[in-house]
Design a protein around this motif. Structure first.
Motif, mmCIF file in Angstrom:
data_model
loop_
_atom_site.group_PDB
_atom_site.id
_atom_site.type_symbol
_atom_site.label_atom_id
_atom_site.label_comp_id
_atom_site.label_asym_id
_atom_site.label_seq_id
_atom_site.Cartn_x
_atom_site.Cartn_y
_atom_site.Cartn_z
ATOM 1 N N ASP A 88 38.744 39.048 30.333
ATOM 2 C CA ASP A 88 39.292 40.287 29.769
ATOM 3 C C ASP A 88 38.433 41.495 30.142
ATOM 4 O O ASP A 88 38.379 42.478 29.410
ATOM 5 N N ASP A 89 37.753 41.419 31.288
ATOM 6 C CA ASP A 89 36.971 42.567 31.769
ATOM 7 C C ASP A 89 37.945 43.654 32.214
ATOM 8 O O ASP A 89 38.759 43.444 33.113
ATOM 9 N N ARG A 90 37.851 44.813 31.595
ATOM 10 C CA ARG A 90 38.738 45.929 31.948
ATOM 11 C C ARG A 90 38.131 46.848 32.995
ATOM 12 O O ARG A 90 38.852 47.635 33.608
ATOM 13 N N PHE A 91 36.829 46.766 33.194
ATOM 14 C CA PHE A 91 36.146 47.626 34.161
ATOM 15 C C PHE A 91 36.149 46.983 35.543
ATOM 16 O O PHE A 91 36.487 47.636 36.536
ATOM 17 N N PHE A 92 35.764 45.715 35.621
ATOM 18 C CA PHE A 92 35.884 44.914 36.837
ATOM 19 C C PHE A 92 36.867 43.786 36.526
ATOM 20 O O PHE A 92 36.466 42.684 36.144
ATOM 21 N N PRO A 93 38.174 44.044 36.642
ATOM 22 C CA PRO A 93 39.138 43.011 36.278
ATOM 23 C C PRO A 93 38.862 41.685 36.990
ATOM 24 O O PRO A 93 38.374 41.651 38.120
ATOM 25 N N ALA A 94 39.166 40.591 36.313
ATOM 26 C CA ALA A 94 38.803 39.272 36.822
ATOM 27 C C ALA A 94 39.421 38.989 38.191
ATOM 28 O O ALA A 94 38.765 38.390 39.060
ATOM 29 N N ASP A 95 40.653 39.408 38.414
ATOM 30 C CA ASP A 95 41.265 39.179 39.723
ATOM 31 C C ASP A 95 40.530 39.960 40.810
ATOM 32 O O ASP A 95 40.387 39.480 41.944
ATOM 33 N N PHE A 96 40.089 41.158 40.485
ATOM 34 C CA PHE A 96 39.285 41.953 41.417
ATOM 35 C C PHE A 96 37.976 41.237 41.719
ATOM 36 O O PHE A 96 37.569 41.111 42.885
ATOM 37 N N GLN A 97 37.291 40.761 40.686
ATOM 38 C CA GLN A 97 36.042 40.035 40.918
ATOM 39 C C GLN A 97 36.271 38.804 41.788
ATOM 40 O O GLN A 97 35.443 38.482 42.650
ATOM 41 N N ALA A 98 37.371 38.113 41.548
ATOM 42 C CA ALA A 98 37.666 36.909 42.333
ATOM 43 C C ALA A 98 37.837 37.253 43.809
ATOM 44 O O ALA A 98 37.343 36.530 44.691
ATOM 45 N N ARG A 99 38.521 38.356 44.091
ATOM 46 C CA ARG A 99 38.729 38.752 45.493
ATOM 47 C C ARG A 99 37.409 39.125 46.155
ATOM 48 O O ARG A 99 37.132 38.703 47.290
ATOM 49 N N VAL A 100 36.580 39.924 45.476
ATOM 50 C CA VAL A 100 35.316 40.358 46.071
ATOM 51 C C VAL A 100 34.384 39.162 46.292
ATOM 52 O O VAL A 100 33.745 39.040 47.347
ATOM 53 N N ALA A 101 34.302 38.263 45.313
ATOM 54 C CA ALA A 101 33.434 37.092 45.456
ATOM 55 C C ALA A 101 33.891 36.197 46.595
ATOM 56 O O ALA A 101 33.071 35.654 47.357
ATOM 57 N N ARG A 102 35.182 36.059 46.741
ATOM 58 C CA ARG A 102 35.719 35.230 47.832
ATOM 59 C C ARG A 102 35.477 35.885 49.185
ATOM 60 O O ARG A 102 35.008 35.237 50.137
ATOM 61 N N ASP A 103 35.766 37.191 49.268
ATOM 62 C CA ASP A 103 35.642 37.870 50.554
ATOM 63 C C ASP A 103 34.190 38.014 50.991
ATOM 64 O O ASP A 103 33.887 37.898 52.183
ATOM 65 N N ARG A 104 33.290 38.259 50.047
ATOM 66 C CA ARG A 104 31.907 38.580 50.426
ATOM 67 C C ARG A 104 30.970 37.372 50.411
ATOM 68 O O ARG A 104 30.016 37.332 51.182
ATOM 69 N N LEU A 105 31.247 36.392 49.538
ATOM 70 C CA LEU A 105 30.339 35.249 49.433
ATOM 71 C C LEU A 105 31.038 33.905 49.598
ATOM 72 O O LEU A 105 30.379 32.864 49.564
ATOM 73 N N GLY A 106 32.357 33.936 49.757
ATOM 74 C CA GLY A 106 33.082 32.676 49.875
ATOM 75 C C GLY A 106 33.062 31.866 48.597
ATOM 76 O O GLY A 106 33.161 30.635 48.629
ATOM 77 N N LEU A 107 32.965 32.544 47.453
ATOM 78 C CA LEU A 107 32.849 31.877 46.163
ATOM 79 C C LEU A 107 34.141 31.995 45.363
ATOM 80 O O LEU A 107 34.854 33.001 45.438
ATOM 81 N N ASP A 108 34.410 30.957 44.581
ATOM 82 C CA ASP A 108 35.436 31.037 43.549
ATOM 83 C C ASP A 108 34.752 31.459 42.251
ATOM 84 O O ASP A 108 33.692 30.926 41.904
ATOM 85 N N VAL A 109 35.350 32.403 41.535
ATOM 86 C CA VAL A 109 34.749 32.813 40.264
ATOM 87 C C VAL A 109 35.118 31.814 39.177
ATOM 88 O O VAL A 109 36.156 31.147 39.234
ATOM 89 N N GLU A 110 34.229 31.718 38.208
ATOM 90 C CA GLU A 110 34.474 30.930 37.010
ATOM 91 C C GLU A 110 34.813 31.911 35.903
ATOM 92 O O GLU A 110 33.997 32.771 35.566
ATOM 93 N N ARG A 111 35.999 31.792 35.351
ATOM 94 C CA ARG A 111 36.452 32.757 34.349
ATOM 95 C C ARG A 111 36.048 32.305 32.950
ATOM 96 O O ARG A 111 36.252 31.155 32.579
ATOM 97 N N LEU A 112 35.478 33.265 32.209
ATOM 98 C CA LEU A 112 35.009 33.011 30.857
ATOM 99 C C LEU A 112 35.711 33.953 29.886
ATOM 100 O O LEU A 112 36.194 35.014 30.287
ATOM 101 N N PRO A 113 35.759 33.601 28.601
ATOM 102 C CA PRO A 113 36.306 34.547 27.619
ATOM 103 C C PRO A 113 35.444 35.808 27.559
ATOM 104 O O PRO A 113 34.253 35.787 27.849
ATOM 105 N N GLY A 114 36.092 36.905 27.189
ATOM 106 C CA GLY A 114 35.348 38.139 26.961
ATOM 107 C C GLY A 114 35.519 39.166 28.046
ATOM 108 O O GLY A 114 36.091 38.904 29.107
ATOM 109 N N GLY A 115 34.975 40.357 27.758
ATOM 110 C CA GLY A 115 35.093 41.475 28.676
ATOM 111 C C GLY A 115 33.840 41.697 29.492
ATOM 112 O O GLY A 115 33.081 40.763 29.761
#
Length: 230
Positions: free
Chosen positions: A186-213
């Motif tokens: 529920d991050d409104r500043f760096f939305p989770a889908d945005f973080q997932a794209r950046v982590a994948r594109d820059r580090l080849g990582l899948d993000v682990e989603r947690l509760p909270g903002g």
């Protein structure tokens, strides 16, 4: 000899944001320290931040020797924490709603290069907020943080200087250290889908989603601590 969790804060530099997680890590029998950084110091850039992270670890080591540092970096901390890997025995990096820089990219350019603003605006529209409304810390950072913690943070927080955003990120590549990326669902500043794209594109990582903002260290410390210990 043992493991030490070194928790690096985001903008403003207050290690206080980690105090609930530090307490839980210590209660679980781990060594943990939160680093304070001079967010309001216009003369302090990323290298100075990295020096202070190293100094904090060295100071903590006077109480015991550490040969296994887990670097945990929140938000802006993603720019400075990796710069310490050549001076500390870092076994892993854990990013928490963190900025992931590219070699040679300034922190100031990161926002446009990653498309953060558009991602925030798209998320606002999807959740029924006006993307053109005046920026509100309560809406983007503290919407899920208990009121007493919000009040304390608002009363004691420091501004973030622009010095850390002006110089190119100095490493030729991300450190050769196992890295995890944790994203608040529920991050409104760096939305989770945005973080997932950046982590994948820059580090080849899948993000682990947690509760909270964005400040899930304050809003969901139990879940975040559990994730750090996995």
């Amino acid at each position: 000899m043992g493991r030490m969790f070194v928790l690096v804060p985001g903008a403003g530099g207050s290690g206080w944001i980690w105090h609930l997680v530090v307490a839980r890590l210590q209660a679980a029998g781990h060594n943990a320290i939160a680093v304070d950084l001079p967010g309001d110091d216009e003369t302090a850039g990323l290298r100075e931040y990295a020096d202070l992270i190293v100094k904090a670890v060295e100071t903590a080591e006077t109480a015991g020797t550490t040969d296994d540092v887990v670097l945990v970096a929140q938000s802006l901390g993603g720019l400075s924490a990796p710069l310490t890997c050549d001076r500390l025995p870092v076994s892993r990096i854990i990013l928490v709603n963190a900025m992931i820089p590219a070699p040679g990219e300034t922190g100031g350019d990161w926002w446009a290069n990653t498309g953060q603003e558009q991602a925030r605006r798209d998320n606002d529209r999807a959740q029924g907020r006006d993307p053109d409304a005046e920026f509100d810390l309560g809406v983007y950072f503290f919407h899920d943080v208990p009121q007493d913690l919000t009040d304390y943070a608002m009363a004691h927080g420091s501004p973030q200087s622009g010095a850390v955003f002006g110089l190119p990120w100095p490493l030729p590549a991300w450190p050769d250290v196992p890295t995890r990326a944790l994203a608040g669902a529920d991050d409104r500043f760096f939305p989770a889908d945005f973080q997932a794209r950046v982590a994948r594109d820059r580090l080849g990582l899948d993000v682990e989603r947690l509760p909270g903002g964005h400040l899930n260290a304050l809003s969901r410390p139990d879940e975040l601590t559990k994730a750090l210990l996995e």
